[in-house]
Design an enzyme around this catalytic site. Structure first.
Site, PDB file in Angstrom:
ATOM      1  N   SER A  97       1.016  -0.870   0.429  1.00 52.27           N
ATOM      2  CA  SER A  97       0.058   0.330  -0.322  1.00 52.27           C
ATOM      3  C   SER A  97       0.861   1.424   0.015  1.00 52.27           C
ATOM      4  O   SER A  97       1.777   1.113   0.073  1.00 52.27           O
ATOM      5  CB  SER A  97      -1.441  -0.036   1.130  1.00 52.27           C
ATOM      6  OG  SER A  97      -2.201   0.794   1.009  1.00 52.27           O
ATOM      7  N   ASP A 135       2.572   4.469   0.986  1.00 49.26           N
ATOM      8  CA  ASP A 135       3.662   5.003   2.534  1.00 49.26           C
ATOM      9  C   ASP A 135       3.865   3.506   3.363  1.00 49.26           C
ATOM     10  O   ASP A 135       4.231   4.045   4.255  1.00 49.26           O
ATOM     11  CB  ASP A 135       2.409   5.786   3.064  1.00 49.26           C
ATOM     12  CG  ASP A 135       2.555   7.533   2.084  1.00 49.26           C
ATOM     13  OD1 ASP A 135       3.546   7.676   1.547  1.00 49.26           O
ATOM     14  OD2 ASP A 135       1.614   7.826   2.462  1.00 49.26           O
ATOM     15  N   SER A 155       9.650   2.202  -2.059  1.00 49.14           N
ATOM     16  CA  SER A 155      10.982   3.542  -2.642  1.00 49.14           C
ATOM     17  C   SER A 155      11.713   3.263  -1.495  1.00 49.14           C
ATOM     18  O   SER A 155      13.160   3.105  -1.635  1.00 49.14           O
ATOM     19  CB  SER A 155      10.063   4.453  -3.019  1.00 49.14           C
ATOM     20  OG  SER A 155       9.477   4.568  -4.129  1.00 49.14           O
ATOM     21  N   ASP A 209      10.670  -1.341  -8.454  1.00 50.73           N
ATOM     22  CA  ASP A 209       9.928  -0.483  -7.856  1.00 50.73           C
ATOM     23  C   ASP A 209       8.084   0.040  -7.763  1.00 50.73           C
ATOM     24  O   ASP A 209       8.412   1.238  -9.510  1.00 50.73           O
ATOM     25  CB  ASP A 209      10.882   0.532  -6.788  1.00 50.73           C
ATOM     26  CG  ASP A 209       9.520   1.489  -5.676  1.00 50.73           C
ATOM     27  OD1 ASP A 209       9.195   0.901  -5.197  1.00 50.73           O
ATOM     28  OD2 ASP A 209      10.177   2.932  -5.803  1.00 50.73           O
ATOM     29  N   PRO A 212       3.665   1.252  -7.536  1.00 48.72           N
ATOM     30  CA  PRO A 212       3.628   1.933  -7.014  1.00 48.72           C
ATOM     31  C   PRO A 212       2.364   1.433  -5.819  1.00 48.72           C
ATOM     32  O   PRO A 212       1.858   0.105  -6.566  1.00 48.72           O
ATOM     33  CB  PRO A 212       2.323   3.280  -7.801  1.00 48.72           C
ATOM     34  CG  PRO A 212       2.337   2.133  -9.441  1.00 48.72           C
ATOM     35  CD  PRO A 212       4.195   1.337  -9.185  1.00 48.72           C
ATOM     36  N   GLY A 213       1.990   2.098  -4.557  1.00 49.13           N
ATOM     37  CA  GLY A 213       0.648   1.595  -4.258  1.00 49.13           C
ATOM     38  C   GLY A 213       0.130   2.334  -4.241  1.00 49.13           C
ATOM     39  O   GLY A 213      -1.232   1.596  -3.846  1.00 49.13           O
ATOM     40  N   LEU A 265     -27.302  11.157 -35.251  1.00 49.09           N
ATOM     41  CA  LEU A 265     -28.100  11.814 -34.138  1.00 49.09           C
ATOM     42  C   LEU A 265     -29.750  10.486 -34.578  1.00 49.09           C
ATOM     43  O   LEU A 265     -29.900  10.732 -35.410  1.00 49.09           O
ATOM     44  CB  LEU A 265     -28.131  12.272 -33.684  1.00 49.09           C
ATOM     45  CG  LEU A 265     -26.646  13.596 -32.904  1.00 49.09           C
ATOM     46  CD1 LEU A 265     -26.768  15.331 -33.255  1.00 49.09           C
ATOM     47  CD2 LEU A 265     -26.440  12.754 -32.110  1.00 49.09           C
ATOM     48  N   LYS A 308     -31.803   9.694 -40.917  1.00 45.86           N
ATOM     49  CA  LYS A 308     -30.775   8.216 -41.947  1.00 45.86           C
ATOM     50  C   LYS A 308     -31.930   7.094 -42.475  1.00 45.86           C
ATOM     51  O   LYS A 308     -32.051   7.161 -43.299  1.00 45.86           O
ATOM     52  CB  LYS A 308     -30.889   7.425 -40.530  1.00 45.86           C
ATOM     53  CG  LYS A 308     -28.960   8.185 -40.314  1.00 45.86           C
ATOM     54  CD  LYS A 308     -29.092   7.345 -38.690  1.00 45.86           C
ATOM     55  CE  LYS A 308     -30.346   6.873 -37.880  1.00 45.86           C
ATOM     56  NZ  LYS A 308     -30.387   8.057 -36.950  1.00 45.86           N
ATOM     57  N   SER A 347     -26.236   3.805 -33.771  1.00 45.61           N
ATOM     58  CA  SER A 347     -24.735   3.554 -33.896  1.00 45.61           C
ATOM     59  C   SER A 347     -23.519   4.520 -33.302  1.00 45.61           C
ATOM     60  O   SER A 347     -22.842   4.847 -34.197  1.00 45.61           O
ATOM     61  CB  SER A 347     -24.491   2.646 -35.615  1.00 45.61           C
ATOM     62  OG  SER A 347     -24.360   3.592 -36.374  1.00 45.61           O
TER      63      SER A 347
END
Lengths: 301, 637
Positions: free
Chosen positions: B32, B34, B38, B110, B112-113, B468, B473, B541
């Site tokens: 986690s 902190d 690192s 190393d 990231p948490g 739209l 259409k 679509s």
């Protein structure tokens, strides 16, 4: 029956995989050739990757006009020896305006003669992938970079939003105008490079070997007076010293070290006992602590 | 001087003489935020004397500027190499660091948490053989600890070290340590780790990092570095079947045809019989070529070029395998997926799947469940969002050869790539094939599409009208069909509203249902094209991905995208069915243009300006396009 691969064999195989992956998936790759030891290793790996065929891409050298003369000689000999298609690009505008490391300072000079020149060359030829010889152990922002490093249409790196890169499944998809910088020797250390050069008998620029060379002292470092353009300060006179280089670049920005190592074995031994990192000799990295990342975001390799 | 490299002459001699036989350990630190990941790596680098003088000077300078440890050196700054990381005092992306002791070389990732950077953690974990999972002694096991433990297990890492960090802050308490270890044992009971060890330590003060600490006299186990130097992580490779994904076909001249690639499993010897997994074609290995000369054999991880004793049909993406010991071949595969994109997974949407050197179209046909990282229990789910882990059935455009991930990390792993952003949307691990596609042979038919089309004197195609609601259409599509009919063309019109009353009446208007809606219409349209018909499709679509998927169902030149373009304001003003009004009042949810997006075509084949042109004029333009390109009119032949 088979003994497991050694550390160097594993690194070699990983690099070859990366080189082939690029050749197979990009329309127009190019290999950046900086003439240094890392480039020499990368080139050797490229020859291995495609043997018996030659590597299916050209070499590109960004010539600032301030490289050591020995480097240029070595570059041309190497290209000729292996029949490589060598492209040389210089920022002619910069050269015409006399941009140099003395008046502009290393930062501005590097941006104009290296970063801008690199971007212009990649754009001009339409290269969609470019190999670079950077290693993760060189510098802390390089330690963060992917093997396949995505660059946008302006050649910029976005370090906060890199693509996930799992296993050896490299995502090679890009939109027109975008490109990828590829670092096949990401996981090699400086020691690996030298051990490999030794084991594979790879040719390197003579400047890596100790010789008596004309140098001046600048902020505690030896700068070689490679030609008459070197500006000497009042009272400064070149002296002959037995020196060599751990890393090569533009001669006014690259410091030599005192050394008597004239063979590869001696170089490796000296490297193993070193108390400073190789980038210590690179003046452009010392402007400030985050300077490499900044340069990369601007499009530097 | 403290902290500098101290290798003696004897070690140098050993390295130079080539007798050095150090093994390599790739590991990651995770856990986690902190928990001190690192800092631990910085401490390892520093205390194992792997830092150069100039790096220490830089660290001292950086610590004064950015440091979070008062006046002391902040070791995290050695690895947090990005400016944003240093400013915020956090790790965003994985850093790779390299160090060596007399006994071993190490590559450490190393990671990231923070939950939002889980994909970067997975990146670091995918190439590691061991995980150092950190916990803060004060906090104990947190959700991120559980998530990381699960991902580490999912990615097949078999060795884990629980580093109970900041033990100094709980008074070096054995009781607290034992509590955390008990919780960890419970957490990892079903995660399948081969080795687990817990070590109390303080990264900041160096207790138990490279040497046992007097502060932790009650702890009898090894210090962290000692353990990392000696743990055996080699996997039993012996007896695994040969796997060789073809990466590149080398043809320098007419006499040489080599298959370049990296051995992904087992070994191969000259003379071995191999098979191309997908087709079953067999051949014998003639040569194993390298620049250093031909080899008698090659084993896992080696990059070589194979030549075969006969001509076979193999190219990049094919898998060469031991003739005895074949992988599974299927186009329906069950897999675990870690979702890595900000855009949620849409079942039915077409992604690109890359596995080894092969890339194919793929959809998630059924999401079985999402894994709750708190309880590791499966939960029903309709979608996966960033950092979710799920189990799903994949449907591929073509059958592929693969192995379950547990048997082979290379032929068992894959990534999903978004077709439009090109982002890496997910990483996954194949588990098992759902049916053997090799048993379902496509029926080869005598009368084919070309024959049917010739009989009608037309070129079949899908005319795909998108735009739209209220753009016009259906009006235009109707007019075009009338005109084509008058010319004697065989046509069919698929209209969105009508289809939703029949074939697709089980679908609603969520993103997932919209994707399925278009997938079905695309498949039906494809059948009409196969029948030689010019089929007109009139559907809002809204998503580019699905229109692209429909385009890929048919051959080149058989899909014509017609963008009926009208500004939202104009469509809303026309509002022929009163739908916009209802949507604005909240009566209709997920209405395109209001609370559901419309992605306009980037490069439509025909772009009609429905705000400026009358339907009749637009229909004429469509017709002119069809005639000029030979789809209709002037009876061909």
């Amino acid at each position: 029956m088979n003994s497991p691969l050694t550390h160097l064999q594993r690194l070699e195989a990983e690099s070859i995989f990366i080189l082939r992956e690029v050749a197979a998936t990009f329309a127009k790759p190019v290999m950046m050739y900086s003439i240094g030891k890392d480039s020499s290793v990368m080139l050797h790996l490229a020859r291995k990757a495609f043997h018996p065929a030659p590597p299916p891409f050209p070499l590109l050298h960004i010539d600032t006009g301030w490289k050591f003369r020995d480097m240029i000689r070595f570059r041309d000999e190497t290209a000729k020896k292996y029949g490589f298609n060598l492209l040389v690009h210089t920022n002619e505008e910069g050269r015409a305006e006399g941009v140099n490391p003395f008046d502009q300072g290393s930062n501005l000079y590097t941006r104009i003669m290296k970063t801008d020149a690199l971007k212009a060359a990649l754009t001009k030829h339409g290269f969609d992938a470019a190999f670079g010889g950077a290693r993760r152990d060189e510098e802390k922002s390089r330690a963060k970079e992917r093997v396949f490093s995505f660059r946008n249409q302006n050649h910029a790196w976005d370090p906060k939003n890199q693509r996930p890169e799992l296993w050896s499944l490299y995502n090679t998809r890009i939109a027109p105008g975008e490109s990828i910088r590829v670092f096949p020797i990401s996981n090699w250390t400086e020691l690996d490079i030298w051990q490999y050069i030794l084991a594979e008998k790879i040719d390197i620029v003579p400047l890596y070997y100790a010789a008596r060379r004309p140098v001046v002292e600048r902020s505690g470092q030896w700068i070689m007076v490679d030609d008459e353009r070197m500006r000497l300060k009042p009272g400064e006179a070149p002296q002959e010293r037995l020196v060599r280089f751990r890393t090569l670049g533009c001669y006014p920005l690259t410091a030599a070290i005192d050394s008597s190592a004239t063979t590869l074995e001696e170089i490796v031994a000296e490297m193993l006992l070193a108390r400073t990192s190789e980038r210590q000799g690179r003046l452009i990295d010392h402007d400030e602590s985050g300077s490499m990342e900044k340069k990369k975001r601007e499009g530097y390799f | 001087m403290e902290g500098t490299i101290a290798l003696d002459r004897a070690a140098v001699e050993k390295l130079l003489s080539g007798t050095e036989d150090q093994s390599l350990l790739r590991f990651l630190t995770c856990g986690s935020v902190d928990d001190g990941k690192s800092t631990l790596i910085g401490r390892l680098l520093h205390d194992s004397k792997r830092l150069f003088e100039d790096q220490i000077l830089t660290l001292e300078r950086d610590s004064r500027k950015w440091g979070t440890t008062g006046g002391d050196m902040d070791f995290a700054l050695l690895v947090d190499g990005l400016e944003a990381e240093r400013e915020q005092g956090i790790t965003i992306d994985v850093a790779y660091r390299f160090f060596a002791t007399d006994r071993r070389k190490f590559i450490v990732a190393d990671t990231p948490g923070h939950e939002q950077y889980t994909r970067n953690m997975a990146t670091g974990a995918s190439t590691a053989d061991l995980a150092v999972l950190l916990v803060d002694s004060r906090q104990g096991i947190l959700t991120q600890t559980r998530r990381h433990a699960y991902i580490v297990s999912l990615l097949g890492i078999r060795h884990v070290v629980l580093a109970v960090n900041k033990i100094d802050l709980v008074g070096y308490s054995q009781e607290r340590f034992d509590e955390i270890v008990a919780a960890f044992e419970e957490l990892t009971a079903d995660l399948g780790f081969a080795t687990k060890v817990a070590i109390p330590l303080s990264a900041r003060f160096g207790d138990n990092v490279i040497a046992p600490s007097p502060n932790l006299a009650w702890y009898k186990g090894p210090a962290l570095l000692d353990y990392l130097e000696t743990i055996d992580v080699t996997e039993a490779e012996a007896g695994k079947p040969f796997r060789f994904p073809v990466q590149w076909v080398s043809r320098p001249n007419l006499d040489f045809r080599g298959y370049a690639g990296t051995v992904a499993g087992g070994t191969v010897t000259v003379g071995d019989e191999i098979a191309i997994a997908a087709s079953g074609q067999k051949a014998k290995v003639a040569r194993i070529v390298t620049m250093d000369g031909d080899l008698p054999d090659a084993s896992v991880h080696q990059a070589v070029t194979l030549t075969l004793d006969r001509e076979v049909d193999a190219s990049r993406g094919d898998l060469l395998v031991a003739a005895e010991g074949r992988p599974q071949v299927s186009d329906q595969i069950a897999a675990h997926i870690i979702w890595m994109s900000d855009e949620a997974l849409l079942p039915g949407r077409s992604y690109l799947l890359k596995t080894a050197t092969r890339t194919v179209g793929a959809t998630v046909s059924e999401l079985k469940h999402r894994v709750d990282v708190q309880s590791f229990q499966p939960h029903a789910a309709k979608t996966l969002t960033l950092n979710d882990i799920g189990f799903a059935n994949l449907s591929l455009a073509e059958p592929i050869a693969f192995d379950p991930y547990d048997e082979n990390r290379t032929t068992g792993s894959f990534i999903l790539i978004d077709r439009f952003s090109n982002a890496t949307a997910a990483a996954g691990m194949f588990r098992f094939g759902l049916r053997r596609a090799t048993n379902i042979h496509r029926q080869a038919l005598t009368i084919d599409k070309a024959a049917r089309a010739d009989a009608k004197g037309q070129r079949p195609a899908i005319l795909w009208f998108t735009g739209l609601s209220g753009a016009g259409k259906s009006t235009v599509a109707n007019l075009v069909e009338e005109k084509l009919h008058l010319m004697g063309c065989h046509t069919y019109l698929l209209d969105g509203d009508n289809i939703r009353h029949g074939l697709n009446r089980d679908l609603g208007f969520t993103d997932a249902d919209r994707v399925e809606n278009i997938r079905r219409v695309g498949e039906v349209a494809k059948l009409f094209v196969d029948a030689g018909v010019i089929v007109l499709v009139s559907f809002i679509s809204p998503f580019r991905s699905e229109r692209a998927m429909a385009r890929e169902l048919v051959g080149a030149g058989e899909f014509i995208e017609v963008f009926v373009d009208v500004p939202l304001a104009v469509a809303e003003e026309r509002d022929p069915k009163g739908l916009y009004k209802k949507a604005r009042e909240g009566g209709i949810k997920n209405f395109t243009g209001i609370d559901s997006p419309y992605e306009p075509p980037v490069n439509p084949d025909l772009h009609l300006d429905a705000a400026a042109e009358m339907p009749e004029a637009m229909a004429e333009r469509v017709l002119a396009y069809l005639v000029s390109r030979g789809y209709a009119g002037s009876h061909r032949r």
